[in-house]
Write a protein that holds these residues in place. Sequence first.
Motif, short mmCIF file in Angstrom:
data_model
loop_
_atom_site.label_atom_id
_atom_site.label_comp_id
_atom_site.label_asym_id
_atom_site.label_seq_id
_atom_site.Cartn_x
_atom_site.Cartn_y
_atom_site.Cartn_z
N ASN A 50 0.79 -1.23 0.00
CA ASN A 50 0.00 0.00 0.00
C ASN A 50 0.83 1.28 0.00
O ASN A 50 0.26 2.36 -0.17
CB ASN A 50 -0.95 0.01 1.21
N SER A 51 2.13 1.19 0.16
CA SER A 51 2.95 2.40 0.30
C SER A 51 3.66 2.82 -0.98
O SER A 51 4.24 3.91 -1.02
CB SER A 51 4.00 2.19 1.39
N TYR A 52 3.62 1.99 -2.01
CA TYR A 52 4.37 2.30 -3.22
C TYR A 52 3.49 2.10 -4.45
O TYR A 52 2.68 1.18 -4.50
CB TYR A 52 5.62 1.43 -3.32
N ASP A 53 3.69 2.96 -5.44
CA ASP A 53 2.90 2.88 -6.67
C ASP A 53 3.50 1.92 -7.68
O ASP A 53 2.84 1.55 -8.64
CB ASP A 53 2.78 4.26 -7.31
N GLY A 68 12.53 0.30 5.65
CA GLY A 68 11.78 1.50 6.03
C GLY A 68 10.44 1.15 6.65
O GLY A 68 10.05 1.74 7.66
N GLN A 69 9.73 0.20 6.05
CA GLN A 69 8.43 -0.19 6.60
C GLN A 69 8.58 -0.95 7.91
O GLN A 69 7.79 -0.79 8.83
CB GLN A 69 7.65 -1.03 5.58
N TRP A 70 9.62 -1.78 8.01
CA TRP A 70 9.87 -2.55 9.24
C TRP A 70 10.09 -1.60 10.42
O TRP A 70 9.58 -1.81 11.50
CB TRP A 70 11.07 -3.46 9.04
N GLU A 71 10.86 -0.55 10.17
CA GLU A 71 11.17 0.41 11.24
C GLU A 71 9.94 1.19 11.71
O GLU A 71 9.94 1.73 12.80
CB GLU A 71 12.27 1.37 10.77
N GLN A 72 8.89 1.21 10.89
CA GLN A 72 7.67 1.92 11.26
C GLN A 72 6.69 1.05 12.05
O GLN A 72 5.69 1.55 12.55
CB GLN A 72 6.97 2.46 10.01
N ILE A 73 6.98 -0.24 12.17
CA ILE A 73 6.12 -1.12 12.97
C ILE A 73 6.48 -0.89 14.43
O ILE A 73 7.60 -1.12 14.85
CB ILE A 73 6.29 -2.59 12.56
#
Length: 105
Positions: A50-53, A68-73
């Motif tokens: 859902n974060s990338y086109d 990047g997504q892992w660090e936001q969990i």
Amino acid sequence: MHDRDSKNTAKSVKNWLSSKKFSVLDWPAQSPNLNPIENLWGLLKSRLWNSYDSQSTSITDLYNRIQGQWEQISPDNCKKLAEIMLKRISVVLQAKGCEPNIKNK
């Protein structure tokens, strides 16, 4: 915790785990999935989707996106996944070991 999937029961895997002194729980094949890490992987995949086109253009790009997504969990996300386990276990016990459709929310 491994089910009897061939990738988990290969001799090379068993030897490696043994050499590293890992204890592995015997887990029945096709047992209900009660491992919260599966839900964490699902959360990470959903965030990536859902974060990338567009798709990643390289291994480095994919790695950076995942990191990047892992660090936001957040720890709160992980805590919620662990708390869900009580409900999941209860439902599986009520179903006498079968995995009914379990809602995580």
